[in-house]
Enzyme design. Structure first.
Site, mmCIF file in Angstrom:
data_model
loop_
_atom_site.group_PDB
_atom_site.id
_atom_site.type_symbol
_atom_site.label_atom_id
_atom_site.label_comp_id
_atom_site.label_asym_id
_atom_site.label_seq_id
_atom_site.Cartn_x
_atom_site.Cartn_y
_atom_site.Cartn_z
ATOM 1 N N ILE A 128 1.023 -1.069 0.100
ATOM 2 C CA ILE A 128 0.000 0.111 -0.100
ATOM 3 C C ILE A 128 0.803 1.383 -0.102
ATOM 4 C CG2 ILE A 128 -1.625 1.395 1.625
ATOM 5 C CD1 ILE A 128 -2.779 -1.256 2.252
ATOM 6 N N CYS A 129 0.692 2.336 -1.016
ATOM 7 C CA CYS A 129 1.467 3.527 -1.058
ATOM 8 C C CYS A 129 1.404 4.267 0.551
ATOM 9 C CB CYS A 129 0.982 4.388 -1.952
ATOM 10 S SG CYS A 129 1.774 5.920 -2.032
ATOM 11 N N VAL A 130 2.297 4.642 1.002
ATOM 12 C CA VAL A 130 2.233 5.249 2.356
ATOM 13 C C VAL A 130 1.635 6.490 2.471
ATOM 14 C CG1 VAL A 130 4.672 5.717 2.369
ATOM 15 C CG2 VAL A 130 3.420 5.250 4.530
#
Lengths: 130, 129
Positions: free
Chosen positions: A77-79
């Site tokens: 998941i893109c932070v």
């Protein structure tokens, strides 16, 4: 063949997450390699362990988690996109002094570099959503 | 948070970023631009194409302050610093929206839809936003 998937759609809202999941299952069944699934934009909600659909419906975050365990998948998941939308792991919850974290097992938060790396490594990068 | 800074030891790939949405109705255009900058920082051969309402992303004089949004269009200026010069705008998309190249923030080349097909075929990956 090496595949990576980019998922931009929220689960239960549009078809993107289901299509991505089914595509992932199909390519693994056919003996291809799935290098990474990168969740960006509203796709980050695929990793919410708090998703609670009715019991007779599929639970998309749980499905991803089980698939990841069976096939040792890299679910990222893109932070930055995740933090904005309230997707936190224990470390980030601690860092930002939030009362809870909600990342489903098998998912990790990481940077956009993981999307680019997936595009570089994979023979096919397939986008789902929007 | 673990950020990958190490670059994999593979040859640069041709990555085309397709931008199809108007700038502030969705966060996707801003997120696409972040991905573009990351890809160029990774030394990839990056091409940008603006199609449909995506052409509005490049319009000069954007001011979304009254809807409490950041004007991310200023970031397009960074593309030059990152060495990204392969920037295309689909001709009929621009024309249908009453825009011309001189109303755009950055130098872009016009591309016809049949030429776009060829450009897409040349790529290793197409990243659609």
């Amino acid at each position: 063949m090496i595949f990576s998937l980019a998922v931009y759609g929220a689960p239960f809202s549009c078809q993107a997450s289901d299509s991505a999941y089914q595509f992932a299952c199909a390519l693994l069944e056919q003996g291809h390699r799935l290098h990474r699934v990168f969740f960006y934009h509203d796709g980050v909600y695929n990793g919410s362990t708090l998703a609670t659909p009715p019991q007779d419906e599929r639970n998309i975050p749980t499905s991803w988690s089980q698939l990841a365990e069976e096939h040792e998948l890299d679910l990222v998941i893109c932070v930055a996109a995740g933090l904005r939308r309230g997707m936190l792991d224990a470390t980030e919850a601690d860092r930002y002094e939030k009362p809870a974290h909600n990342l489903e097992q098998g998912f990790t938060l990481s940077g956009l570099g993981q999307l680019v790396e997936a595009a570089m490594i994979s023979d096919r990068m397939i986008t789902f959503g929007n | 948070m673990t950020e990958t800074t190490e670059q994999p030891a593979v040859n640069p790939k041709k990555l085309l970023f397709l931008n199809r949405k108007a700038p502030y109705g969705s966060s996707l255009p801003r997120e696409a631009l972040d991905a573009v900058l990351m890809a160029s920082a990774f030394g990839q051969q990056v091409t940008l194409v603006f199609l449909g309402d995506g052409v509005f992303q490049l319009k000069t004089q954007q001011d979304p302050s009254e809807i409490e949004m950041k004007n991310f269009s200023k970031t397009f200026a960074a593309l030059e610093l990152y060495g990204v010069s392969s920037i295309f705008v689909e001709q009929s998309s621009l024309q249908k929206r009453g825009l011309t190249l001189d109303q755009l923030l950055i130098p872009a080349k016009l591309i016809q839809s049949h030429e776009l097909t060829e450009l897409l075929e040349e790529q290793d990956q197409v990243m659609s936003f």
